[in-house]
Design an enzyme around this catalytic site. Sequence first.
Site, PDB file in Angstrom:
ATOM      1  N   THR A 107       0.879  -1.172   0.000  1.00 13.65           N
ATOM      2  CA  THR A 107       0.000   0.000   0.000  1.00 13.65           C
ATOM      3  C   THR A 107       0.914   1.219   0.000  1.00 13.65           C
ATOM      4  O   THR A 107       1.559   1.535   1.000  1.00 13.65           O
ATOM      5  CB  THR A 107      -0.924   0.017   1.221  1.00 13.65           C
ATOM      6  OG1 THR A 107      -1.792  -1.116   1.150  1.00 13.65           O
ATOM      7  CG2 THR A 107      -1.770   1.284   1.231  1.00 13.65           C
ATOM      8  N   LYS A 182      -7.402   1.563  -3.370  1.00 14.06           N
ATOM      9  CA  LYS A 182      -7.091   1.190  -1.981  1.00 14.06           C
ATOM     10  C   LYS A 182      -7.306   2.377  -1.048  1.00 14.06           C
ATOM     11  O   LYS A 182      -7.747   2.216   0.099  1.00 14.06           O
ATOM     12  CB  LYS A 182      -5.646   0.698  -1.889  1.00 14.06           C
ATOM     13  CG  LYS A 182      -5.199   0.304  -0.472  1.00 14.06           C
ATOM     14  CD  LYS A 182      -5.991  -0.880   0.068  1.00 14.06           C
ATOM     15  CE  LYS A 182      -5.591  -1.249   1.510  1.00 14.06           C
ATOM     16  NZ  LYS A 182      -4.285  -1.926   1.572  1.00 14.06           N
ATOM     17  N   LYS A 250      -0.021   5.458   8.350  1.00 14.28           N
ATOM     18  CA  LYS A 250       0.753   5.582   7.108  1.00 14.28           C
ATOM     19  C   LYS A 250      -0.184   5.664   5.913  1.00 14.28           C
ATOM     20  O   LYS A 250      -0.050   6.530   5.047  1.00 14.28           O
ATOM     21  CB  LYS A 250       1.704   4.393   6.973  1.00 14.28           C
ATOM     22  CG  LYS A 250       2.625   4.429   5.748  1.00 14.28           C
ATOM     23  CD  LYS A 250       2.067   3.688   4.547  1.00 14.28           C
ATOM     24  CE  LYS A 250       2.034   2.188   4.786  1.00 14.28           C
ATOM     25  NZ  LYS A 250       1.623   1.435   3.562  1.00 14.28           N
TER      26      LYS A 250
END
Length: 301
Positions: A107, A182, A250
């Site tokens: 990711t 995502k 993050k």
Amino acid sequence: MTEKTYQAVTRQKVAFIGLGTMGYPMAGHLQKAGHDVCVYNRTGVKADRWVEEFGGRKAVTPCEAARDAQIVFACVGNDDDLRSVVLGKTGAFAGMKEGAVFVDHTTASANVERELSAKARELKLGFVDAPVSGGQAGAENGCLTILCGGESETIDAIRPVMTAYGAAITRFGDCGAGQLAKMVNQICIAGCVQGLAEALAFGMNAGLDMHQVLAAIGKGAASSWQLLNRGDTMVDGQFDFGFAVDWMRKDLGIVQDEARRNGSELPVTEMVDRFYEEIQQKGGGRMDTSSLITRLPKQNS
């Protein structure tokens, strides 16, 4: 890992770079599906353990792992980690043969995917950004959702191999589109977990048996993956598993950077990110994201 039935596909020579919470079982599924897997992990002890558990081989650099592989998979921490295992003399690109495909399950930002896909084109390599959703359980059970960006022909070519650990594989556009999808996923999760945390704290303060409530509303319109998989553990105060707060922060940082670029307003996401920051500051960075409930007073818990 639970037992999984694997599709009959042509045996491929593949590499898997990054044996973290997600990558370790994903690489294991590839080996169990019959592929010839070589792994690389920054911490060699984990690679040794993987080979002992699944067979296959290990390499001492990403370049060595990628040598002669038809597909190279990666699942590492962030943009900088990704560049470190892809570029340079010991990076995966240096070992890949013309026509091989690099598949990034990290990711990361859409920008780094576009950057690396451009470099791959120069080297006549295929490139797909393919972040995953489904968490640790999805990786262990081989039923992840894979969100892809890249050329249709390339994704179609690697799709049979990814079914070893993927239950749903969808292309959204060119390289970077998988990461954007995502980001949508993480925005949804942030709001959902906060709403669930507030609902559970409210119910406990009202004196309800929240396990009973969850069993009932889990069959109705309030149901969600988070409610079904995290509701009871949130009530019981269990947070030592799953997707860590540090990683969610993050991801939400990537989301907010992209939102500033494309002009989106994300008030709920920004609020939840601040709440996760509070949890980090209290030492809870490795707790599951459902730990949002720990911020809320519970009078009758």
